[in-house]
Design a protein around this motif. Structure first.
Motif, PDB file in Angstrom:
ATOM      1  N   CYS A  81       0.822  -1.218   0.000  1.00 13.24           N
ATOM      2  CA  CYS A  81       0.000   0.000   0.000  1.00 13.24           C
ATOM      3  C   CYS A  81       0.854   1.266   0.000  1.00 13.24           C
ATOM      4  CB  CYS A  81      -0.965   0.013   1.180  1.00 13.24           C
ATOM      5  SG  CYS A  81      -0.164   0.138   2.791  1.00 13.24           S
ATOM      6  N   MET A  82       2.158   1.119   0.229  1.00 14.53           N
ATOM      7  CA  MET A  82       3.042   2.280   0.277  1.00 14.53           C
ATOM      8  C   MET A  82       3.987   2.341  -0.929  1.00 14.53           C
ATOM      9  SD  MET A  82       1.792   3.424   3.031  1.00 14.53           S
ATOM     10  CE  MET A  82       2.781   4.812   3.465  1.00 14.53           C
ATOM     11  N   ILE A  83       3.802   1.419  -1.878  1.00 15.99           N
ATOM     12  CA  ILE A  83       4.638   1.353  -3.080  1.00 15.99           C
ATOM     13  C   ILE A  83       3.843   1.857  -4.274  1.00 15.99           C
ATOM     14  CG2 ILE A  83       5.912  -0.202  -4.633  1.00 15.99           C
ATOM     15  CD1 ILE A  83       7.165   0.098  -1.868  1.00 15.99           C
ATOM     16  N   GLU A  84       4.406   2.770  -5.030  1.00 15.65           N
ATOM     17  CA  GLU A  84       3.744   3.306  -6.213  1.00 15.65           C
ATOM     18  C   GLU A  84       4.037   2.411  -7.420  1.00 15.65           C
ATOM     19  OE1 GLU A  84       4.434   7.312  -8.653  1.00 15.65           O
ATOM     20  OE2 GLU A  84       3.703   7.637  -6.596  1.00 15.65           O
ATOM     21  N   VAL A  85       2.993   2.114  -8.169  1.00 16.56           N
ATOM     22  CA  VAL A  85       3.150   1.290  -9.372  1.00 16.56           C
ATOM     23  C   VAL A  85       3.954   2.046 -10.423  1.00 16.56           C
ATOM     24  CG1 VAL A  85       1.892   0.360 -11.351  1.00 16.56           C
ATOM     25  CG2 VAL A  85       1.069  -0.091  -9.039  1.00 16.56           C
ATOM     26  N   CYS A  86       4.979   1.371 -10.951  1.00 11.28           N
ATOM     27  CA  CYS A  86       5.773   1.925 -12.040  1.00 11.28           C
ATOM     28  C   CYS A  86       6.092   0.789 -13.011  1.00 11.28           C
ATOM     29  CB  CYS A  86       7.048   2.581 -11.518  1.00 11.28           C
ATOM     30  SG  CYS A  86       8.144   1.455 -10.652  1.00 11.28           S
ATOM     31  N   ASP A  87       6.413   1.147 -14.229  1.00 11.15           N
ATOM     32  CA  ASP A  87       6.657   0.149 -15.264  1.00 11.15           C
ATOM     33  C   ASP A  87       7.831  -0.760 -14.892  1.00 11.15           C
ATOM     34  OD1 ASP A  87       6.133  -1.096 -17.694  1.00 11.15           O
ATOM     35  OD2 ASP A  87       7.663   0.080 -18.715  1.00 11.15           O
ATOM     36  N   GLY A  88       7.634  -2.049 -15.054  1.00  6.44           N
ATOM     37  CA  GLY A  88       8.696  -3.015 -14.795  1.00  6.44           C
ATOM     38  C   GLY A  88       8.825  -3.455 -13.351  1.00  6.44           C
ATOM     39  N   LEU A  89       7.941  -2.989 -12.485  1.00  3.98           N
ATOM     40  CA  LEU A  89       7.999  -3.384 -11.078  1.00  3.98           C
ATOM     41  C   LEU A  89       7.795  -4.893 -10.961  1.00  3.98           C
ATOM     42  CD1 LEU A  89       8.066  -2.473  -8.064  1.00  3.98           C
ATOM     43  CD2 LEU A  89       5.573  -2.311  -8.195  1.00  3.98           C
ATOM     44  N   VAL A  90       8.663  -5.535 -10.174  1.00  2.00           N
ATOM     45  CA  VAL A  90       8.563  -6.977  -9.943  1.00  2.00           C
ATOM     46  C   VAL A  90       8.476  -7.198  -8.438  1.00  2.00           C
ATOM     47  CG1 VAL A  90       9.671  -9.225 -10.210  1.00  2.00           C
ATOM     48  CG2 VAL A  90       9.897  -7.504 -12.023  1.00  2.00           C
ATOM     49  N   ALA A  91       7.438  -7.874  -8.001  1.00  8.86           N
ATOM     50  CA  ALA A  91       7.229  -8.140  -6.578  1.00  8.86           C
ATOM     51  C   ALA A  91       6.774  -9.580  -6.405  1.00  8.86           C
ATOM     52  CB  ALA A  91       6.186  -7.186  -6.007  1.00  8.86           C
ATOM     53  N   SER A  92       6.938 -10.065  -5.184  1.00  9.28           N
ATOM     54  CA  SER A  92       6.486 -11.422  -4.871  1.00  9.28           C
ATOM     55  C   SER A  92       5.905 -11.425  -3.466  1.00  9.28           C
ATOM     56  CB  SER A  92       7.647 -12.412  -4.983  1.00  9.28           C
ATOM     57  OG  SER A  92       8.675 -12.053  -4.085  1.00  9.28           O
ATOM     58  N   PRO A  93       5.151 -12.442  -3.124  1.00 10.50           N
ATOM     59  CA  PRO A  93       4.604 -12.513  -1.765  1.00 10.50           C
ATOM     60  C   PRO A  93       5.726 -12.513  -0.725  1.00 10.50           C
ATOM     61  CG  PRO A  93       3.493 -14.078  -3.190  1.00 10.50           C
ATOM     62  CD  PRO A  93       4.663 -13.536  -3.966  1.00 10.50           C
ATOM     63  N   ALA A  94       5.558 -11.796   0.356  1.00 10.12           N
ATOM     64  CA  ALA A  94       6.573 -11.719   1.410  1.00 10.12           C
ATOM     65  C   ALA A  94       6.694 -13.054   2.124  1.00 10.12           C
ATOM     66  CB  ALA A  94       6.203 -10.632   2.414  1.00 10.12           C
ATOM     67  N   GLY A  95       7.922 -13.405   2.438  1.00 12.41           N
ATOM     68  CA  GLY A  95       8.169 -14.588   3.250  1.00 12.41           C
ATOM     69  C   GLY A  95       8.066 -15.905   2.531  1.00 12.41           C
ATOM     70  N   ARG A  96       7.927 -15.872   1.235  1.00  8.61           N
ATOM     71  CA  ARG A  96       7.829 -17.118   0.484  1.00  8.61           C
ATOM     72  C   ARG A  96       9.190 -17.795   0.449  1.00  8.61           C
ATOM     73  NH1 ARG A  96       4.633 -17.506  -4.860  1.00  8.61           N
ATOM     74  NH2 ARG A  96       3.015 -17.820  -3.338  1.00  8.61           N
ATOM     75  N   LYS A  97       9.176 -19.085   0.767  1.00 12.72           N
ATOM     76  CA  LYS A  97      10.404 -19.859   0.710  1.00 12.72           C
ATOM     77  C   LYS A  97      10.610 -20.359  -0.707  1.00 12.72           C
ATOM     78  CE  LYS A  97       9.652 -21.272   5.417  1.00 12.72           C
ATOM     79  NZ  LYS A  97       8.967 -22.257   6.205  1.00 12.72           N
ATOM     80  N   GLU A  98      11.842 -20.673  -1.038  1.00 13.73           N
ATOM     81  CA  GLU A  98      12.173 -21.143  -2.384  1.00 13.73           C
ATOM     82  C   GLU A  98      11.384 -22.380  -2.774  1.00 13.73           C
ATOM     83  OE1 GLU A  98      14.043 -19.651  -4.685  1.00 13.73           O
ATOM     84  OE2 GLU A  98      14.244 -17.991  -3.284  1.00 13.73           O
ATOM     85  N   ASP A  99      11.059 -23.260  -1.790  1.00  9.92           N
ATOM     86  CA  ASP A  99      10.361 -24.503  -2.118  1.00  9.92           C
ATOM     87  C   ASP A  99       8.842 -24.366  -2.081  1.00  9.92           C
ATOM     88  OD1 ASP A  99      10.311 -24.135   0.591  1.00  9.92           O
ATOM     89  OD2 ASP A  99      10.752 -26.215   1.102  1.00  9.92           O
ATOM     90  N   ASP A 100       8.312 -23.130  -1.868  1.00  8.87           N
ATOM     91  CA  ASP A 100       6.853 -22.908  -1.869  1.00  8.87           C
ATOM     92  C   ASP A 100       6.311 -22.897  -3.278  1.00  8.87           C
ATOM     93  OD1 ASP A 100       6.775 -22.763   0.833  1.00  8.87           O
ATOM     94  OD2 ASP A 100       6.592 -20.576   0.941  1.00  8.87           O
TER      95      ASP A 100
END
Length: 100
Positions: A81-100
């Protein structure tokens, strides 16, 4: 209907859309809105799962107080909610482990 957005953008048609990748899926979101609002507008209601119970969590307060919208951007946990959308933004769910 389960994934239908509960929100309607008030800037439809006036705001340019940019490509954002979240959780490996591409979305065209309105440029300049918060990442949380943008993802809600396309029906993405859950942004992460809690580490203890695995319960789904999504944006709630939309003003940085509840921390339910945590995402990971460039290896840093942030509030969507505090991040502004900009072109090329890449995000992932917080706390996700590599094997999830």
């Amino acid at each position: 209907m389960k994934n239908a957005s509960l929100f309607e953008p008030i800037t439809e048609g006036n705001c340019p859309r940019v490509r954002v990748t979240f959780d490996g899926q591409d979305y065209d979101l309105p440029e300049g809105v918060s990442l949380a609002a943008g993802l809600l507008s396309v029906g993405r209601l859950s942004l992460r799962n809690t580490p203890v119970s695995g319960a789904a969590r999504g944006p709630f307060c939309m003003m940085g107080a509840c921390f339910d919208c945590l995402v990971e951007i460039d290896g840093v946990i942030r509030q969507a909610c505090m991040i502004e959308v900009c072109d090329g933004l890449v995000a992932s769910p917080a706390g996700r482990k590599e094997d999830d």
